[in-house]
Design a protein around this motif. Sequence first.
Motif, mmCIF file in Angstrom:
data_model
loop_
_atom_site.group_PDB
_atom_site.id
_atom_site.type_symbol
_atom_site.label_atom_id
_atom_site.label_comp_id
_atom_site.label_asym_id
_atom_site.label_seq_id
_atom_site.Cartn_x
_atom_site.Cartn_y
_atom_site.Cartn_z
ATOM 1 N N LYS A 45 -4.945 -3.402 -2.586
ATOM 2 C CA LYS A 45 -5.970 -3.589 -1.553
ATOM 3 C C LYS A 45 -5.448 -4.484 -0.425
ATOM 4 C CE LYS A 45 -9.974 -2.852 -4.545
ATOM 5 N NZ LYS A 45 -10.372 -1.598 -3.845
ATOM 6 N N SER A 46 -4.611 -5.457 -0.769
ATOM 7 C CA SER A 46 -4.017 -6.306 0.261
ATOM 8 C C SER A 46 -3.070 -5.502 1.144
ATOM 9 C CB SER A 46 -3.253 -7.461 -0.399
ATOM 10 O OG SER A 46 -4.120 -8.256 -1.177
ATOM 11 N N ALA A 47 -2.315 -4.585 0.537
ATOM 12 C CA ALA A 47 -1.413 -3.739 1.311
ATOM 13 C C ALA A 47 -2.189 -2.833 2.264
ATOM 14 C CB ALA A 47 -0.548 -2.899 0.369
ATOM 15 N N VAL A 48 -3.334 -2.334 1.799
ATOM 16 C CA VAL A 48 -4.185 -1.504 2.665
ATOM 17 C C VAL A 48 -4.707 -2.329 3.837
ATOM 18 C CG1 VAL A 48 -6.318 -0.167 2.785
ATOM 19 C CG2 VAL A 48 -4.846 0.036 0.782
ATOM 20 N N ALA A 49 -5.140 -3.563 3.538
ATOM 21 C CA ALA A 49 -5.669 -4.432 4.594
ATOM 22 C C ALA A 49 -4.601 -4.814 5.622
ATOM 23 C CB ALA A 49 -6.265 -5.688 3.971
ATOM 24 N N MET A 50 -3.338 -4.873 5.181
ATOM 25 C CA MET A 50 -2.246 -5.225 6.082
ATOM 26 C C MET A 50 -1.766 -4.046 6.914
ATOM 27 S SD MET A 50 -0.040 -7.723 3.560
ATOM 28 C CE MET A 50 1.287 -7.908 4.754
ATOM 29 N N GLY A 51 -2.341 -2.874 6.685
ATOM 30 C CA GLY A 51 -2.043 -1.718 7.518
ATOM 31 C C GLY A 51 -0.927 -0.822 7.018
ATOM 32 N N GLU A 52 -0.516 -0.966 5.763
ATOM 33 C CA GLU A 52 0.519 -0.077 5.232
ATOM 34 C C GLU A 52 -0.057 1.324 5.037
ATOM 35 O OE1 GLU A 52 3.215 -1.305 2.219
ATOM 36 O OE2 GLU A 52 2.718 -3.426 2.445
ATOM 37 N N THR A 53 0.772 2.334 5.276
ATOM 38 C CA THR A 53 0.319 3.722 5.191
ATOM 39 C C THR A 53 0.133 4.130 3.732
ATOM 40 O OG1 THR A 53 2.577 4.606 5.146
ATOM 41 C CG2 THR A 53 1.549 4.277 7.321
ATOM 42 N N ASN A 54 -0.600 5.229 3.547
ATOM 43 C CA ASN A 54 -0.823 5.733 2.195
ATOM 44 C C ASN A 54 0.488 6.110 1.517
ATOM 45 O OD1 ASN A 54 -3.648 5.505 2.249
ATOM 46 N ND2 ASN A 54 -3.863 7.462 3.322
ATOM 47 N N LEU A 55 1.425 6.667 2.307
ATOM 48 C CA LEU A 55 2.716 7.057 1.749
ATOM 49 C C LEU A 55 3.492 5.835 1.270
ATOM 50 C CD1 LEU A 55 4.141 9.776 1.366
ATOM 51 C CD2 LEU A 55 5.453 9.300 3.453
ATOM 52 N N GLN A 56 3.449 4.753 2.047
ATOM 53 C CA GLN A 56 4.130 3.522 1.640
ATOM 54 C C GLN A 56 3.523 2.929 0.380
ATOM 55 O OE1 GLN A 56 3.631 1.375 5.376
ATOM 56 N NE2 GLN A 56 5.835 1.475 5.783
ATOM 57 N N ILE A 57 2.196 2.919 0.328
ATOM 58 C CA ILE A 57 1.516 2.365 -0.850
ATOM 59 C C ILE A 57 1.821 3.198 -2.090
ATOM 60 C CG2 ILE A 57 -0.752 1.925 -1.870
ATOM 61 C CD1 ILE A 57 -1.738 1.306 0.976
ATOM 62 N N LEU A 58 1.843 4.517 -1.911
ATOM 63 C CA LEU A 58 2.088 5.412 -3.039
ATOM 64 C C LEU A 58 3.470 5.186 -3.639
ATOM 65 C CD1 LEU A 58 0.966 7.815 -4.707
ATOM 66 C CD2 LEU A 58 2.041 9.339 -3.044
ATOM 67 N N PHE A 59 4.482 5.053 -2.792
ATOM 68 C CA PHE A 59 5.863 4.947 -3.281
ATOM 69 C C PHE A 59 6.323 3.509 -3.518
ATOM 70 C CE2 PHE A 59 5.938 9.241 -1.512
ATOM 71 C CZ PHE A 59 6.639 9.920 -2.502
ATOM 72 N N LYS A 60 5.607 2.529 -2.967
ATOM 73 C CA LYS A 60 5.992 1.132 -3.162
ATOM 74 C C LYS A 60 5.216 0.452 -4.284
ATOM 75 C CE LYS A 60 6.572 -1.613 0.302
ATOM 76 N NZ LYS A 60 6.347 -2.335 1.581
ATOM 77 N N TYR A 61 3.980 0.890 -4.524
ATOM 78 C CA TYR A 61 3.124 0.181 -5.474
ATOM 79 C C TYR A 61 2.614 1.075 -6.608
ATOM 80 C CZ TYR A 61 3.036 -3.002 -1.481
ATOM 81 O OH TYR A 61 3.403 -3.823 -0.444
ATOM 82 N N ILE A 62 2.105 2.254 -6.265
ATOM 83 C CA ILE A 62 1.463 3.106 -7.279
ATOM 84 C C ILE A 62 2.479 3.666 -8.259
ATOM 85 C CG2 ILE A 62 0.023 5.125 -7.671
ATOM 86 C CD1 ILE A 62 -1.441 2.855 -6.282
ATOM 87 N N ILE A 63 3.459 4.422 -7.743
ATOM 88 C CA ILE A 63 4.421 5.090 -8.620
ATOM 89 C C ILE A 63 5.322 4.105 -9.368
ATOM 90 C CG2 ILE A 63 6.420 6.643 -8.652
ATOM 91 C CD1 ILE A 63 5.032 8.336 -6.541
ATOM 92 N N PRO A 64 5.933 3.108 -8.700
ATOM 93 C CA PRO A 64 6.807 2.189 -9.455
ATOM 94 C C PRO A 64 6.105 1.431 -10.568
ATOM 95 C CG PRO A 64 7.202 1.989 -7.099
ATOM 96 C CD PRO A 64 5.985 2.841 -7.247
ATOM 97 N N ASN A 65 4.828 1.089 -10.380
ATOM 98 C CA ASN A 65 4.099 0.332 -11.403
ATOM 99 C C ASN A 65 3.433 1.203 -12.455
ATOM 100 O OD1 ASN A 65 4.148 -2.656 -10.541
ATOM 101 N ND2 ASN A 65 3.617 -1.619 -8.642
ATOM 102 N N GLY A 66 3.361 2.509 -12.214
ATOM 103 C CA GLY A 66 2.705 3.392 -13.184
ATOM 104 C C GLY A 66 3.631 4.372 -13.856
ATOM 105 N N ILE A 67 4.935 4.209 -13.627
ATOM 106 C CA ILE A 67 5.884 5.210 -14.093
ATOM 107 C C ILE A 67 6.307 5.023 -15.548
ATOM 108 C CG2 ILE A 67 8.020 4.006 -13.495
ATOM 109 C CD1 ILE A 67 9.060 6.649 -12.361
ATOM 110 N N PHE A 68 6.025 3.848 -16.117
ATOM 111 C CA PHE A 68 6.568 3.542 -17.440
ATOM 112 C C PHE A 68 6.091 4.490 -18.549
ATOM 113 C CE2 PHE A 68 6.617 -0.499 -15.062
ATOM 114 C CZ PHE A 68 7.992 -0.675 -15.005
ATOM 115 N N PRO A 69 4.812 4.846 -18.631
ATOM 116 C CA PRO A 69 4.422 5.826 -19.659
ATOM 117 C C PRO A 69 5.076 7.187 -19.460
ATOM 118 C CG PRO A 69 2.498 4.683 -18.786
ATOM 119 C CD PRO A 69 3.639 4.339 -17.894
ATOM 120 N N VAL A 70 5.353 7.534 -18.195
ATOM 121 C CA VAL A 70 6.004 8.816 -17.900
ATOM 122 C C VAL A 70 7.433 8.819 -18.428
ATOM 123 C CG1 VAL A 70 6.687 10.402 -16.056
ATOM 124 C CG2 VAL A 70 4.545 9.145 -15.885
#
Length: 296
Positions: free
Chosen positions: A187-212
């Motif tokens: 949410k802080s990254a969204v507030a700072m103006g980072e794009t959805n693509l940046q958030i997806l590849f910088k925060y979502i995928i790297p932190n959720g990849i372990f079960p995969v």
Amino acid sequence: MVTTKKGWYVGRKNNNKLNRTLLKVKSDTELKFGLIGLSLLVFVAVFASLLVPFDPYFFGPDVLNKLGENQHILGTNHLGQDIFSMILYGVRTSLMVAVGSALISAVIGILVGGIAGYFGGKIDLVITECINAFMMVPTFFLILLIIALFDSSITNVMIVIGLTTWPSNAKLIRAQALSIRERTYVKSAVAMGETNLQILFKYIIPNGIFPVLANTTIGMSNAILTEAGLSFLGLGDPNVISWGQMIFMGKQYLTSAWWISTFAGIAIVFTVTVFYLLGDGLNHVLDPKHKSRKDA
């Protein structure tokens, strides 16, 4: 001064987390045996050409030799090929199929599941229905149909297996993305103006990849079994040596030359067990709810 103490505290906390992870790796027997087995398989695959006593593609005069006869450690088949050499070369085929199909499955699953979980709403609904539709299709029969219609080269086998096994990875990363997108740092990254693509590849995928990662490792064993099944049915690549193909060729000689199929089957069981141990061990290490014996 406060910043220094805070930084020291965060650094110490991260070190403790790393130490706990390393402790899990050391104490997890399944992961250790999986890593040892994988190292052995990789070693054989890389140096197979130096380890084989005979050319596995050579049709020699020593037909249906028994174990140890005429310097053939595991005997020969009905075409005079050395079984031991074929087993070693079969490691390359199995690892190639496992890694290639797993990469395709992981990349597609991570991208599709990450997009669905992060964006949510109608996008998530449409993608989830597509995932469910793919999971309802009998995968093996779909693979049989595609391989029968197109060329049965080893490359096509890898692609087809990868394209039909991504839904499980997509569901895992989607569940992770649904949770991670609500975290404070996202949410802080969204507030700072980072794009959805940046958030997806910088925060979502790297932190959720372990079960995969754990699921993909287990998927490698399923890919090996699928390739062996296709080769056993005569739909494998005839230009490469495959354990399933060896079992297919030796089934008519089970009573007189049992070694043709038996050792190829043992090789499949060993390799599949290695990947299952590796995947299960990774799941233990990467799962925060799992406690090692020393932590308990």
